[in-house]
Design a protein around this motif. Structure first.
Motif, PDB file in Angstrom:
ATOM      1  N   GLY A  93     -38.229 -37.731  12.942  1.00  0.00           N
ATOM      2  CA  GLY A  93     -39.124 -38.149  14.017  1.00  0.00           C
ATOM      3  C   GLY A  93     -40.490 -37.486  13.938  1.00  0.00           C
ATOM      4  N   ASN A  94     -41.155 -37.403  15.086  1.00  0.00           N
ATOM      5  CA  ASN A  94     -42.495 -36.841  15.162  1.00  0.00           C
ATOM      6  C   ASN A  94     -42.453 -35.340  15.432  1.00  0.00           C
ATOM      7  OD1 ASN A  94     -43.527 -39.487  14.911  1.00  0.00           O
ATOM      8  ND2 ASN A  94     -43.361 -39.795  17.124  1.00  0.00           N
ATOM      9  N   ASP A  95     -43.470 -34.637  14.932  1.00  0.00           N
ATOM     10  CA  ASP A  95     -43.667 -33.199  15.218  1.00  0.00           C
ATOM     11  C   ASP A  95     -42.476 -32.347  14.787  1.00  0.00           C
ATOM     12  OD1 ASP A  95     -46.229 -33.651  16.574  1.00  0.00           O
ATOM     13  OD2 ASP A  95     -45.010 -34.583  18.132  1.00  0.00           O
ATOM     14  N   VAL A  96     -41.878 -32.689  13.669  1.00  0.00           N
ATOM     15  CA  VAL A  96     -40.744 -31.924  13.128  1.00  0.00           C
ATOM     16  C   VAL A  96     -41.267 -30.879  12.153  1.00  0.00           C
ATOM     17  CG1 VAL A  96     -38.674 -32.060  11.683  1.00  0.00           C
ATOM     18  CG2 VAL A  96     -39.098 -33.796  13.436  1.00  0.00           C
ATOM     19  N   THR A  97     -40.695 -29.676  12.224  1.00  0.00           N
ATOM     20  CA  THR A  97     -41.079 -28.581  11.334  1.00  0.00           C
ATOM     21  C   THR A  97     -39.873 -28.129  10.526  1.00  0.00           C
ATOM     22  OG1 THR A  97     -42.735 -27.808  12.931  1.00  0.00           O
ATOM     23  CG2 THR A  97     -42.077 -26.272  11.194  1.00  0.00           C
ATOM     24  N   ILE A  98     -40.042 -28.054   9.216  1.00  0.00           N
ATOM     25  CA  ILE A  98     -38.988 -27.588   8.326  1.00  0.00           C
ATOM     26  C   ILE A  98     -39.533 -26.453   7.467  1.00  0.00           C
ATOM     27  CG2 ILE A  98     -37.610 -28.204   6.303  1.00  0.00           C
ATOM     28  CD1 ILE A  98     -37.163 -30.915   7.441  1.00  0.00           C
ATOM     29  N   TYR A  99     -38.793 -25.365   7.407  1.00  0.00           N
ATOM     30  CA  TYR A  99     -39.198 -24.249   6.563  1.00  0.00           C
ATOM     31  C   TYR A  99     -38.562 -24.377   5.173  1.00  0.00           C
ATOM     32  CZ  TYR A  99     -41.357 -22.280  10.675  1.00  0.00           C
ATOM     33  OH  TYR A  99     -42.152 -22.094  11.763  1.00  0.00           O
ATOM     34  N   GLN A 100     -38.775 -23.385   4.317  1.00  0.00           N
ATOM     35  CA  GLN A 100     -38.423 -23.527   2.910  1.00  0.00           C
ATOM     36  C   GLN A 100     -36.915 -23.607   2.682  1.00  0.00           C
ATOM     37  OE1 GLN A 100     -39.961 -20.940   4.267  1.00  0.00           O
ATOM     38  NE2 GLN A 100     -39.069 -18.995   3.630  1.00  0.00           N
ATOM     39  N   CYS A 101     -36.578 -24.259   1.555  1.00  0.00           N
ATOM     40  CA  CYS A 101     -35.209 -24.299   1.042  1.00  0.00           C
ATOM     41  C   CYS A 101     -34.217 -24.981   1.990  1.00  0.00           C
ATOM     42  CB  CYS A 101     -34.715 -22.889   0.700  1.00  0.00           C
ATOM     43  SG  CYS A 101     -35.753 -22.036  -0.497  1.00  0.00           S
ATOM     44  N   VAL A 102     -34.663 -26.009   2.654  1.00  0.00           N
ATOM     45  CA  VAL A 102     -33.796 -26.787   3.553  1.00  0.00           C
ATOM     46  C   VAL A 102     -33.302 -28.033   2.827  1.00  0.00           C
ATOM     47  CG1 VAL A 102     -33.801 -28.234   5.639  1.00  0.00           C
ATOM     48  CG2 VAL A 102     -34.805 -25.938   5.697  1.00  0.00           C
ATOM     49  N   THR A 103     -32.073 -28.427   3.113  1.00  0.00           N
ATOM     50  CA  THR A 103     -31.512 -29.663   2.572  1.00  0.00           C
ATOM     51  C   THR A 103     -31.087 -30.582   3.707  1.00  0.00           C
ATOM     52  OG1 THR A 103     -30.685 -28.552   0.587  1.00  0.00           O
ATOM     53  CG2 THR A 103     -29.717 -30.680   1.136  1.00  0.00           C
ATOM     54  N   LEU A 104     -31.611 -31.787   3.703  1.00  0.00           N
ATOM     55  CA  LEU A 104     -31.092 -32.847   4.567  1.00  0.00           C
ATOM     56  C   LEU A 104     -30.254 -33.738   3.660  1.00  0.00           C
ATOM     57  CD1 LEU A 104     -34.252 -33.723   6.723  1.00  0.00           C
ATOM     58  CD2 LEU A 104     -32.530 -31.945   7.092  1.00  0.00           C
ATOM     59  N   GLY A 105     -28.991 -33.382   3.515  1.00  0.00           N
ATOM     60  CA  GLY A 105     -28.147 -33.967   2.489  1.00  0.00           C
ATOM     61  C   GLY A 105     -27.226 -35.049   2.999  1.00  0.00           C
ATOM     62  N   GLY A 106     -26.609 -35.747   2.051  1.00  0.00           N
ATOM     63  CA  GLY A 106     -25.750 -36.875   2.390  1.00  0.00           C
ATOM     64  C   GLY A 106     -24.314 -36.655   1.989  1.00  0.00           C
ATOM     65  N   THR A 107     -23.450 -37.565   2.426  1.00  0.00           N
ATOM     66  CA  THR A 107     -22.035 -37.533   2.086  1.00  0.00           C
ATOM     67  C   THR A 107     -21.597 -38.913   1.624  1.00  0.00           C
ATOM     68  OG1 THR A 107     -21.464 -38.034   4.380  1.00  0.00           O
ATOM     69  CG2 THR A 107     -21.499 -35.712   3.737  1.00  0.00           C
ATOM     70  N   ASN A 108     -20.380 -38.951   1.077  1.00  0.00           N
ATOM     71  CA  ASN A 108     -19.708 -40.190   0.696  1.00  0.00           C
ATOM     72  C   ASN A 108     -20.401 -41.016  -0.387  1.00  0.00           C
ATOM     73  OD1 ASN A 108     -17.585 -39.787   2.402  1.00  0.00           O
ATOM     74  ND2 ASN A 108     -18.369 -41.075   4.027  1.00  0.00           N
ATOM     75  N   PRO A 109     -20.982 -40.425  -1.416  1.00  0.00           N
ATOM     76  CA  PRO A 109     -21.559 -41.275  -2.456  1.00  0.00           C
ATOM     77  C   PRO A 109     -20.512 -41.895  -3.364  1.00  0.00           C
ATOM     78  CG  PRO A 109     -21.780 -38.996  -3.073  1.00  0.00           C
ATOM     79  CD  PRO A 109     -21.191 -39.000  -1.699  1.00  0.00           C
ATOM     80  N   THR A 110     -19.247 -41.446  -3.282  1.00  0.00           N
ATOM     81  CA  THR A 110     -18.226 -41.917  -4.215  1.00  0.00           C
ATOM     82  C   THR A 110     -17.175 -42.802  -3.576  1.00  0.00           C
ATOM     83  OG1 THR A 110     -16.887 -39.927  -3.849  1.00  0.00           O
ATOM     84  CG2 THR A 110     -18.494 -39.862  -5.642  1.00  0.00           C
ATOM     85  N   ASN A 111     -17.278 -43.083  -2.285  1.00  0.00           N
ATOM     86  CA  ASN A 111     -16.211 -43.859  -1.651  1.00  0.00           C
ATOM     87  C   ASN A 111     -16.513 -45.353  -1.615  1.00  0.00           C
ATOM     88  OD1 ASN A 111     -18.157 -44.099   0.295  1.00  0.00           O
ATOM     89  ND2 ASN A 111     -16.929 -43.274   1.974  1.00  0.00           N
ATOM     90  N   GLY A 112     -17.624 -45.752  -2.232  1.00  0.00           N
ATOM     91  CA  GLY A 112     -17.938 -47.171  -2.299  1.00  0.00           C
ATOM     92  C   GLY A 112     -18.581 -47.741  -1.060  1.00  0.00           C
ATOM     93  N   LYS A 113     -18.848 -46.907  -0.069  1.00  0.00           N
ATOM     94  CA  LYS A 113     -19.445 -47.389   1.168  1.00  0.00           C
ATOM     95  C   LYS A 113     -20.925 -47.024   1.195  1.00  0.00           C
ATOM     96  CE  LYS A 113     -15.166 -46.837   3.825  1.00  0.00           C
ATOM     97  NZ  LYS A 113     -14.533 -46.163   4.987  1.00  0.00           N
ATOM     98  N   GLY A 114     -21.767 -48.027   1.432  1.00  0.00           N
ATOM     99  CA  GLY A 114     -23.191 -47.764   1.532  1.00  0.00           C
ATOM    100  C   GLY A 114     -23.581 -47.426   2.955  1.00  0.00           C
ATOM    101  N   GLY A 115     -24.862 -47.554   3.228  1.00  0.00           N
ATOM    102  CA  GLY A 115     -25.320 -47.326   4.587  1.00  0.00           C
ATOM    103  C   GLY A 115     -25.798 -45.915   4.825  1.00  0.00           C
ATOM    104  N   LYS A 116     -25.795 -45.514   6.070  1.00  0.00           N
ATOM    105  CA  LYS A 116     -26.323 -44.226   6.499  1.00  0.00           C
ATOM    106  C   LYS A 116     -25.481 -43.071   5.966  1.00  0.00           C
ATOM    107  CE  LYS A 116     -28.956 -41.722   9.373  1.00  0.00           C
ATOM    108  NZ  LYS A 116     -30.337 -41.391   9.044  1.00  0.00           N
TER     109      LYS A 116
END
Length: 229
Positions: A93-116
């Motif tokens: 969103g707006n006005d978000v602050t992130i400092y160093q070495c942060v990960t906004l990571g994902g899950t389920n790349p191997t289960n065949g399901k796309g999406g969020k």
């Protein structure tokens, strides 16, 4: 456009006391990474995926920040110092602050399901250095994520999250047969914590110690009587 740039640079100066002028802010790797991402995202939305990835690759080389071209980012986003990874379906969103070495990571790349697969970070959130926010969860408005925190669940609006969630799940092999577990975490996190198992073992150990003490107590009189004979 120029006015929006000035407002963006001023928003960074308001959050970071280090720069004396806007010119210094223009040298920040996070500013350049966001600028490259705007280009890459425009190409991504136009289905020019290779060109989008090319811009993303260049940006990662020169800034040390990896933002997938598909990520959606609002106004006045500030990455302080850098070395951050933001996944494809992340929304910021707006006005978000992130400092160093942060990960906004994902899950389920191997289960065949796309999406969020990646987090949604709402307005005004601050994420401390080294934090890992994993999965299609939502971090509510004005929430605070402490340094090195591991966040796997929804974060309420205005909440402060600290410390690691890491714990032994004691996952049975027959229940979890995956060649690859993203970020080292179970995708669905269905397993109960090992706390109950540890408490059960401690209770059994306590009971065994009691039985041993009782056996020692029962054998002591027989030994004394044998000595008297």
């Amino acid at each position: 456009m120029f006015e929006r740039l000035i407002a963006y640079l001023d928003s960074i100066k308001a959050r970071d006391p280090a720069p004396r002028t806007r010119w210094e802010v223009l040298l920040y790797p996070g500013v350049w990474a966001l600028a490259y991402h705007r280009i890459a995202h425009w190409l991504f939305e136009a289905d020019l995926f290779f060109l989008a990835r090319l811009v993303n690759h260049w940006s990662r080389m020169v800034t040390g920040i990896d933002i997938h071209p598909g990520a959606r980012i609002g106004r006045n986003f500030f990455i302080d110092h850098g070395f951050t990874v933001i996944g494809e379906t992340a929304e910021i969103g707006n006005d978000v602050t992130i400092y160093q070495c942060v990960t906004l990571g994902g899950t389920n790349p191997t289960n065949g399901k796309g999406g969020k697969r990646h987090p949604t970070i709402e307005d005004g959130v601050i994420i401390g250095s080294g934090a890992q926010v994993i999965g299609p969860i939502t971090v509510g408005k004005r929430a605070r994520i402490g340094a090195n925190a591991l966040v796997l669940d929804e974060v309420p609006e205005g909440a402060t999250m600290i410390a690691l969630k890491a714990r032994s799940h004691l996952i049975a092999a027959e229940e979890w047969k995956k060649d690859f577990v993203p970020y080292g975490t179970p995708c669905d996190d269905p397993c109960a914590p090992s706390r109950d198992c540890i408490e059960k073992l401690e209770n059994e150990l306590k009971a065994l110690r009691g039985e041993i003490e009782q056996l020692r107590g029962d054998s002591a009189p027989r030994q004394r009587s044998g000595t008297g004979d």
